[in-house]
Design an enzyme around this catalytic site. Sequence first.
Site, mmCIF file in Angstrom:
data_model
loop_
_atom_site.group_PDB
_atom_site.id
_atom_site.type_symbol
_atom_site.label_atom_id
_atom_site.label_comp_id
_atom_site.label_asym_id
_atom_site.label_seq_id
_atom_site.Cartn_x
_atom_site.Cartn_y
_atom_site.Cartn_z
ATOM 1 C CD GLU A 143 -5.020 5.333 3.459
ATOM 2 O OE1 GLU A 143 -3.999 5.877 3.000
ATOM 3 O OE2 GLU A 143 -5.611 4.402 2.883
ATOM 4 C CD GLU A 156 -2.485 2.695 -3.626
ATOM 5 O OE1 GLU A 156 -2.866 3.883 -3.557
ATOM 6 O OE2 GLU A 156 -2.968 1.785 -2.908
ATOM 7 C CG HIS A 157 -0.217 6.172 -0.493
ATOM 8 N ND1 HIS A 157 -0.616 7.210 0.299
ATOM 9 C CD2 HIS A 157 -1.272 5.322 -0.558
ATOM 10 C CE1 HIS A 157 -1.860 6.997 0.714
ATOM 11 N NE2 HIS A 157 -2.275 5.852 0.218
ATOM 12 C CG HIS A 171 -1.697 1.195 1.469
ATOM 13 N ND1 HIS A 171 -1.326 2.124 2.417
ATOM 14 C CD2 HIS A 171 -2.818 1.676 0.896
ATOM 15 C CE1 HIS A 171 -2.204 3.116 2.410
ATOM 16 N NE2 HIS A 171 -3.121 2.874 1.504
#
Lengths: 426, 423
Positions: free
Chosen positions: A144, A72-73, A69
């Site tokens: 997040e 991905e960012h 993840h």
Amino acid sequence: MEKEIIKSPDTGDSCIHVKHSSGLDIYICEMPGFSSVEALFGTKYGSVNTMFKMRDDKEYTVVPEGIAHFLEHKLFENEDCDVFELYAKTGASGNAFTSFDKTCYLFSCSKNYEESLRILLDFVQKPYFTQATVDKEQGIIGQEIKMTNDNPEWRVFFNMLRCMYHNNPVKIDIAGTVESIAQIDADLLYKCYYTFYNLNNMVLSIAGNISADEVLKICDECLKPCEDKGLETVFPEEPDEIVMPEIHETQPVGTPIFHIGYKCRVCTGQERLKKSMAASLAASILTDASSDMYKKLLDEGVINSSFGMEIFDGDGFFAVIFSGESSDPARVREALTAEIERIVKEGVDEKVFQRIKKSTYGMLVRELNNVEDVANLLINSYMDGVGPYDAINVLSHMNSSEVHEFMRDELINDRMVMSVIEGEAE
Amino acid sequence: MPMRYKRTELAGNIGFSTVIDEKFKTSYIVVRFITALDSKSASANALAISSLSSSSSRYKTLAELNEKLSSLYGAGLTSFAKKRGDVQILGLSASWINNRYAFDGEDVTGEMLSLVKECLFSPNAADGAFEADSFKITKKELLDRIDSELNNKRGYALSRAAEIAFHGEPAENPCYGTKETAENVTAEDAYSAYQNILENSQVEIFYVSANEEPVVEKMMTESFAAIRRSPVQVTFRTKSPLRSEPVTESDEFDVRQCKMVMTFKSDSDDIYALKMLNVIFGATPVSKLFFNVREKMSLCYYCASRIMSEKGALMVDSGVERENIEKAKAEIIHQLDEIRKGNVTDEEMQSARLTLDNAVTQVGDTPASYSAWYFERFCDGKIISPEQLFEEYANMTKERVVQAAESLRLDSVYLMLDKEAAE
């Protein structure tokens, strides 16, 4: 470059599959009459892939949770700007997501898809990380993680997974934890990138108002050939048994929410598709609003229309989940287990089975009516190791005894867990 | 064959629109009842419309109705109650697969059209009341829904902000009313609310299919002919008055991330400029708010703007840590000031146009998107095509966007705060 046309014998729909010389699998569906385009560029790399090696490596590498993840960012930024700024020039709406077993970068648009496709293929193949940008991202992802902790639907789901899985990383939040992401640095990101973002481990799907020839021309221009390095991922040994049967947490919610999950045995490819379809039909029968059980629970006031089901399956995990809002989740569990026991004993009612089968078929036909759904269908079926129209075909051949067997063999009390989020007592 | 759109008016001031588009594998119908939002009737209206989709005179329970729908290849039948400014929009919609996909040769379209007719004009009611058992379930469903609004913290914060910003106006009310008003509605109240809706609300019907079905218009004309119609026209756009001084209200919850919603109000009538301003200011990942407040300064996890042109309002909602609230607020205002000062580049104007163009061109890719598009235009008071709307944006000038920004004034701020930090 091998090009094949895949056609559905059931609906007549078709798409094109190409094994590109760069190593990438490409699925294209031209949809005349539609205006929009949806494209996804994805890798078989999700939050569960924390242990891997290449053919020539002696030992497995273990990486911190949440790194897929995080990557991905970071990939959304290149050396001089972020990817949103590039899409701003074409008008496309770009996004990305990481799930348990895949990471996808996508855009949707209705004009200039050629330029947007170039942007997509280009930035995903061009990693750029520095320690400074990695440090900054740790703060953003920390936010997040905090935000998702305030989402009771998210909490009830992960609490359930924690009751279900001993070792499988599926039980960890996709974004990882504040502690695990603190261990990530630029070198580690590059290592994961070059391992999983090899075109032989990736797929492109594109659907809508496009020309297949044009798409392939752009792929020829933009894709950089990759050597297949024989990636292997492994999961920690996971017993069939659950960790604990029940978990409760307090959060600001109105009506309490619950997830009742059955841990099922895992399989892959066509076998998994069949099992998943049988599971879906079984769970649809159990949550069918015209069943006696549903009627009874509704009259008692312990469920409402949020009562539903989900088949949660992927690389290394498989579960059937029943969820909803209820003032008395234990009563729902009791009714559910009694109903499963009754059906296992008496068999699946053939009339009900045929009706649920029709309803499931209708749902699959509807998916083919929507550009976004088609692009997702193409990428998901590839990731699952099956063809795009296999699901509808498996459904058409399914009979009630397969559904009965699934209930008998997999919906077992000892492998059932319940997670509840309830408001503070007043 | 390109799509064919047609709107006619049936007797009793009923708008009837059709879109025929051969690419679709499904058909869709929606009947919308439009009425003034009022705290006294909101819950009864919402319960009336949900009663229509949970049973009918022939399918007397949710179970029977659902059995029928699933045997028609999982056809959908749903009702909704929505708020649009000071107006309540109640609707019943249905969608189903076209007959050519029915492998047992059923007339799915015919069956679904009669079902919709029955739900609307022959509901499960007798002696001036909806049937008691079904109504009890429908009411519980609504009460649960009102209760569970708190589960979605971002949505809850936006509702609270609207309540504060539009205090004293119809738009302060939730679209389903409150828990208290909903609890007091009886099966008789809901039934008489429905009679009132049938007689006095504005009605807009929308049908989307791959094939012409003249039977739909005939069916609706005949069915509504039995009702004595005297529709009351609603006002779709009522600018909300600005407070003399901005107010701040807050609630505390056991949450980890705080939320802030800022409501700005405008007296401008240039709705296209306000919409374009919204895109540049905070509606995309390259907008000023996303780029500066989130990406550059890391003040919020999300920070986005939305326009409510029906109230002349613009809301900025954000997820923010308690210690950053004041900084984030100042920066949001600073970014608006930048636009007021004319600091909008040609690239930003062009990117906003492209974003709006892409959104507009995608209309028509699902049956429901056609209906949503034309209904929005109906509410705007001017039915134009997606291409005509885009012309409005293509001709937009920076000066108009700057003027729109200058017209915005901060009216109110809502804060959802974390409880533990307060102690």
